[in-house]
Design an enzyme around this catalytic site. Structure first.
Site, PDB file in Angstrom:
ATOM      1  N   ASP A  93      -2.131  -9.216   7.046  1.00 54.87           N
ATOM      2  CA  ASP A  93      -2.056  -8.010   6.208  1.00 54.87           C
ATOM      3  C   ASP A  93      -3.423  -7.316   6.318  1.00 54.87           C
ATOM      4  O   ASP A  93      -3.639  -6.482   7.215  1.00 54.87           O
ATOM      5  CB  ASP A  93      -1.707  -8.438   4.761  1.00 54.87           C
ATOM      6  CG  ASP A  93      -1.697  -7.298   3.755  1.00 54.87           C
ATOM      7  OD1 ASP A  93      -2.025  -6.157   4.123  1.00 54.87           O
ATOM      8  OD2 ASP A  93      -1.380  -7.530   2.555  1.00 54.87           O
TER       9      ASP A  93
ATOM     10  N   GLY B 257       3.649  -3.633   0.246  1.00 55.45           N
ATOM     11  CA  GLY B 257       3.481  -2.596  -0.763  1.00 55.45           C
ATOM     12  C   GLY B 257       2.133  -2.668  -1.443  1.00 55.45           C
ATOM     13  O   GLY B 257       1.410  -3.666  -1.320  1.00 55.45           O
TER      14      GLY B 257
ATOM     15  N   GLU C 275       0.705 -15.607   4.508  1.00 56.16           N
ATOM     16  CA  GLU C 275       0.109 -14.289   4.728  1.00 56.16           C
ATOM     17  C   GLU C 275      -1.382 -14.306   4.418  1.00 56.16           C
ATOM     18  O   GLU C 275      -1.797 -14.733   3.348  1.00 56.16           O
ATOM     19  CB  GLU C 275       0.853 -13.288   3.837  1.00 56.16           C
ATOM     20  CG  GLU C 275       0.376 -11.858   3.948  1.00 56.16           C
ATOM     21  CD  GLU C 275       1.178 -10.908   3.053  1.00 56.16           C
ATOM     22  OE1 GLU C 275       2.268 -11.295   2.559  1.00 56.16           O
ATOM     23  OE2 GLU C 275       0.712  -9.781   2.838  1.00 56.16           O
TER      24      GLU C 275
ATOM     25  N   SER D 229       7.176  -9.479  -4.831  1.00 55.82           N
ATOM     26  CA  SER D 229       5.872 -10.118  -4.733  1.00 55.82           C
ATOM     27  C   SER D 229       5.455 -10.517  -6.141  1.00 55.82           C
ATOM     28  O   SER D 229       5.363  -9.662  -7.013  1.00 55.82           O
ATOM     29  CB  SER D 229       4.890  -9.106  -4.130  1.00 55.82           C
ATOM     30  OG  SER D 229       3.571  -9.579  -4.224  1.00 55.82           O
TER      31      SER D 229
ATOM     32  N   LYS E 146       7.852 -13.628  -2.602  1.00 55.60           N
ATOM     33  CA  LYS E 146       6.508 -13.958  -2.120  1.00 55.60           C
ATOM     34  C   LYS E 146       5.656 -14.314  -3.318  1.00 55.60           C
ATOM     35  O   LYS E 146       5.716 -13.651  -4.349  1.00 55.60           O
ATOM     36  CB  LYS E 146       5.969 -12.776  -1.332  1.00 55.60           C
ATOM     37  CG  LYS E 146       4.548 -12.338  -1.588  1.00 55.60           C
ATOM     38  CD  LYS E 146       4.125 -11.308  -0.535  1.00 55.60           C
ATOM     39  CE  LYS E 146       2.960 -10.462  -1.022  1.00 55.60           C
ATOM     40  NZ  LYS E 146       2.547  -9.450  -0.035  1.00 55.60           N
TER      41      LYS E 146
ATOM     42  N   LYS F 252       1.786 -15.096  -4.757  1.00 54.04           N
ATOM     43  CA  LYS F 252       0.346 -15.025  -4.539  1.00 54.04           C
ATOM     44  C   LYS F 252      -0.225 -16.432  -4.735  1.00 54.04           C
ATOM     45  O   LYS F 252       0.154 -17.125  -5.694  1.00 54.04           O
ATOM     46  CB  LYS F 252      -0.291 -14.066  -5.546  1.00 54.04           C
ATOM     47  CG  LYS F 252       0.118 -12.622  -5.338  1.00 54.04           C
ATOM     48  CD  LYS F 252      -0.496 -12.059  -4.068  1.00 54.04           C
ATOM     49  CE  LYS F 252      -0.106 -10.617  -3.859  1.00 54.04           C
ATOM     50  NZ  LYS F 252      -0.640 -10.061  -2.610  1.00 54.04           N
TER      51      LYS F 252
ATOM     52  N   ASP G  99       1.068 -15.544  -0.090  1.00 51.10           N
ATOM     53  CA  ASP G  99       0.052 -14.556   0.306  1.00 51.10           C
ATOM     54  C   ASP G  99      -1.259 -14.913  -0.387  1.00 51.10           C
ATOM     55  O   ASP G  99      -1.321 -14.947  -1.613  1.00 51.10           O
ATOM     56  CB  ASP G  99       0.523 -13.158  -0.115  1.00 51.10           C
ATOM     57  CG  ASP G  99      -0.449 -12.057   0.297  1.00 51.10           C
ATOM     58  OD1 ASP G  99      -1.428 -12.345   1.021  1.00 51.10           O
ATOM     59  OD2 ASP G  99      -0.217 -10.899  -0.108  1.00 51.10           O
TER      60      ASP G  99
ATOM     61  N   LYS H 119       1.563  -2.042   6.208  1.00 54.28           N
ATOM     62  CA  LYS H 119       1.457  -1.222   5.005  1.00 54.28           C
ATOM     63  C   LYS H 119       1.100   0.186   5.436  1.00 54.28           C
ATOM     64  O   LYS H 119       0.131   0.378   6.166  1.00 54.28           O
ATOM     65  CB  LYS H 119       0.375  -1.754   4.067  1.00 54.28           C
ATOM     66  CG  LYS H 119       0.803  -2.964   3.289  1.00 54.28           C
ATOM     67  CD  LYS H 119      -0.207  -3.360   2.245  1.00 54.28           C
ATOM     68  CE  LYS H 119       0.281  -4.653   1.589  1.00 54.28           C
ATOM     69  NZ  LYS H 119      -0.736  -5.286   0.758  1.00 54.28           N
TER      70      LYS H 119
HETATM   71  O1  OSB Z   1      -1.428  -8.284  -0.467  1.00 55.02           O
HETATM   72  O2  OSB Z   1       0.505  -7.405  -0.601  1.00 55.02           O
HETATM   73  C1  OSB Z   1      -0.632  -7.578  -1.057  1.00 55.02           C
HETATM   74  C2  OSB Z   1      -0.723  -5.691  -4.394  1.00 55.02           C
HETATM   75  C3  OSB Z   1      -2.052  -5.358  -4.477  1.00 55.02           C
HETATM   76  C4  OSB Z   1      -2.914  -5.804  -3.503  1.00 55.02           C
HETATM   77  C5  OSB Z   1      -2.440  -6.545  -2.409  1.00 55.02           C
HETATM   78  C6  OSB Z   1      -1.089  -6.841  -2.303  1.00 55.02           C
HETATM   79  C7  OSB Z   1      -0.232  -6.429  -3.329  1.00 55.02           C
HETATM   80  C8  OSB Z   1       1.194  -6.744  -3.341  1.00 55.02           C
HETATM   81  C9  OSB Z   1       2.088  -5.687  -3.895  1.00 55.02           C
HETATM   82  O3  OSB Z   1       1.623  -7.817  -3.013  1.00 55.02           O
HETATM   83  C10 OSB Z   1       3.527  -5.863  -3.569  1.00 55.02           C
HETATM   84  C11 OSB Z   1       4.350  -4.649  -3.928  1.00 55.02           C
HETATM   85  O4  OSB Z   1       3.844  -3.510  -3.998  1.00 55.02           O
HETATM   86  O5  OSB Z   1       5.560  -4.841  -4.139  1.00 55.02           O
HETATM   87 MG    MG Z   2      -0.738  -9.219   1.385  1.00 53.32          MG
END
Ligand code: OSB
Ligand code: MG
Length: 373
Positions: A245, A297, A220, A140, A166, A168, A193, A269
């Site tokens: 999510d 995660g 996402e 991510s 992925k 952001k 995401d 999660k």
């Molecule tokens: O939306 O998945 C999310 C981290 C903090 C808050 C939200 C998210 C995330 C991540 C972390 O994408 C991904 C990881 O732990 O590998």
């Molecule tokens: Mg997410």
């Protein structure tokens, strides 16, 4: 074999670790993380560890590190201490009156599962009903200062062997970065995401619809967590599957999303669902509904990361999970060996319980607060 377990002592450790690379989402930027490690001890002196991986601020979910500590100290641990149970699924029932606070619950639930798996002499993955010996990891990537920085980061992760990336996204950082990454990596399993930052207003919807051209595996959480209807409406005009999510904190949320056709892929999660018990139940329900799942995660330290690997070994986790190697986030992790990925594949531990040794020395060196009950 039925073993009766009783937690006779519990400890909380607030542990601070620096991130090796700052991480930015649509709402915040982080360079170090405080997670609360939960230690449950039974009468024989055996311990099970769990991790409360709440972000420090209430921008992903409503919880903060302080609310987690408060709820664990005053509600969850007192509910568990001195109570006998035979299966870890009974532990969340001990705090059934407590509404919400999923991250806090998850840390205690995971510790109970680890304690139980150790007592049974089985690996955590096997205790959960896992069937895979290895799980495929994705990475991510946060919002980077420039598209060139992002391309360099994607190249680094693809070169390290991760088969899924992925990104952001946020308004103003969506179509152009995705176009650039897609041009550089035409065949890559790529998804985005938004962490709920978009609305159905004109420009936002135009950007989300434009993303449909890039062959993304999923989009996402584009809209606010409680706005399931907006997700259902978007899915009707997109080919790209909509993944939820933040919207799914309980099994009831999942049921509603399925009924509304607002969820074509589910990010499970462990933290957001309140632990492994609920995460497994969500997996079972999604599997029944034909919805593929993957494990998201929260930048877990090794203990939460090992729990994520274990749940990802269940058969319905058919998409790559956010279980990248510890070293992507932390120079030294709280477990030995750390979680490692070989060409984007993480082996599911075969040792009993957590499957890793908890490094109590490292934990002590990074602890900023502790509490024993
Ligand atoms: O939306 O998945 C999310 C981290 C903090 C808050 C939200 C998210 C995330 C991540 C972390 O994408 C991904 C990881 O732990 O590998
Ligand atoms: Mg997410």
């Amino acid at each position: 074999m039925s073993t009766e377990l009783k937690v006779t002592a519990a400890r909380l450790h607030r542990v601070r670790l620096p991130l090796v690379h700052a991480f930015r989402t649509s709402s915040h930027r982080k360079t170090l993380l405080d997670h609360i490690l939960v230690e449950l001890e039974d009468a024989s002196g055996a311990v099970g560890w769990g991790e409360i991986a709440s972000p420090s601020d209430p921008y992903y979910a409503a919880e903060t590190v302080e609310t987690c500590w408060h709820i664990a100290e005053h509600y969850l641990l007192p509910a568990v201490l001195g109570q006998s149970w035979e299966r870890p699924e009974q532990v969340p029932q001990l705090w059934a009156k407590v509404r919400g606070h999923q991250f806090a619950k998850a840390g205690v639930d995971v510790a109970a599962w680890v304690l139980w798996a150790s007592a049974q002499g089985v690996p955590l993955a096997q205790a959960l009903g896992g069937t895979r010996s290895e799980v495929v990891a994705g990475v991510s990537l946060g919002i980077e200062p420039t598209i060139d920085d992002l391309l360099a980061e994607v190249d680094r992760q693809v070169a390290a062997g991760y088969p899924r990336v992925k990104l952001k996204i946020a308004p103003g950082w969506d179509v152009e970065p995705v176009r650039a990454v897609r041009a550089a990596h035409p065949g890559l399993d790529l998804h985005v995401d938004a962490n709920g930052i978009y609305s159905e207003a004109g420009e936002h919807l135009t950007a989300l619809r434009a993303l449909d051209e890039f062959g993304l595996t999923m989009i996402e959480q584009p809209f606010a967590p409680r706005n399931l209807l907006a997700h259902a409406r978007l899915q009707q005009v997109l080919r790209t599957p909509v993944c939820l999510d933040e919207s799914i904190e309980t099994l009831d949320d999942l049921e509603t999303a399925i009924a509304l056709e607002a969820v074509r892929v589910l990010n499970i999660k462990v933290s957001r669902m309140g632990g492994l018990t609920a995460a497994r139940a969500a997996h079972d329900r999604a599997q029944q509904a034909g919805i593929p799942v993957w494990c998201g995660g929260m930048h877990e330290f090794g203990i939460g990361r090992a729990a994520n690997v274990a749940i990802s070994s269940l058969p319905g986790f058919s998409l790559p999970s956010d279980v990248s190697a510890s070293e992507k986030y932390y120079a030294r992790d709280v477990i030995t060996p750390p979680v490692t990925a070989d060409n984007g594949v993480v082996r599911v531990p075969t040792a009993t319980g957590l499957g890793h040794t908890v490094d109590t020395g490292l934990i002590a060196a990074h602890t900023v607060a502790t509490l024993t009950l």
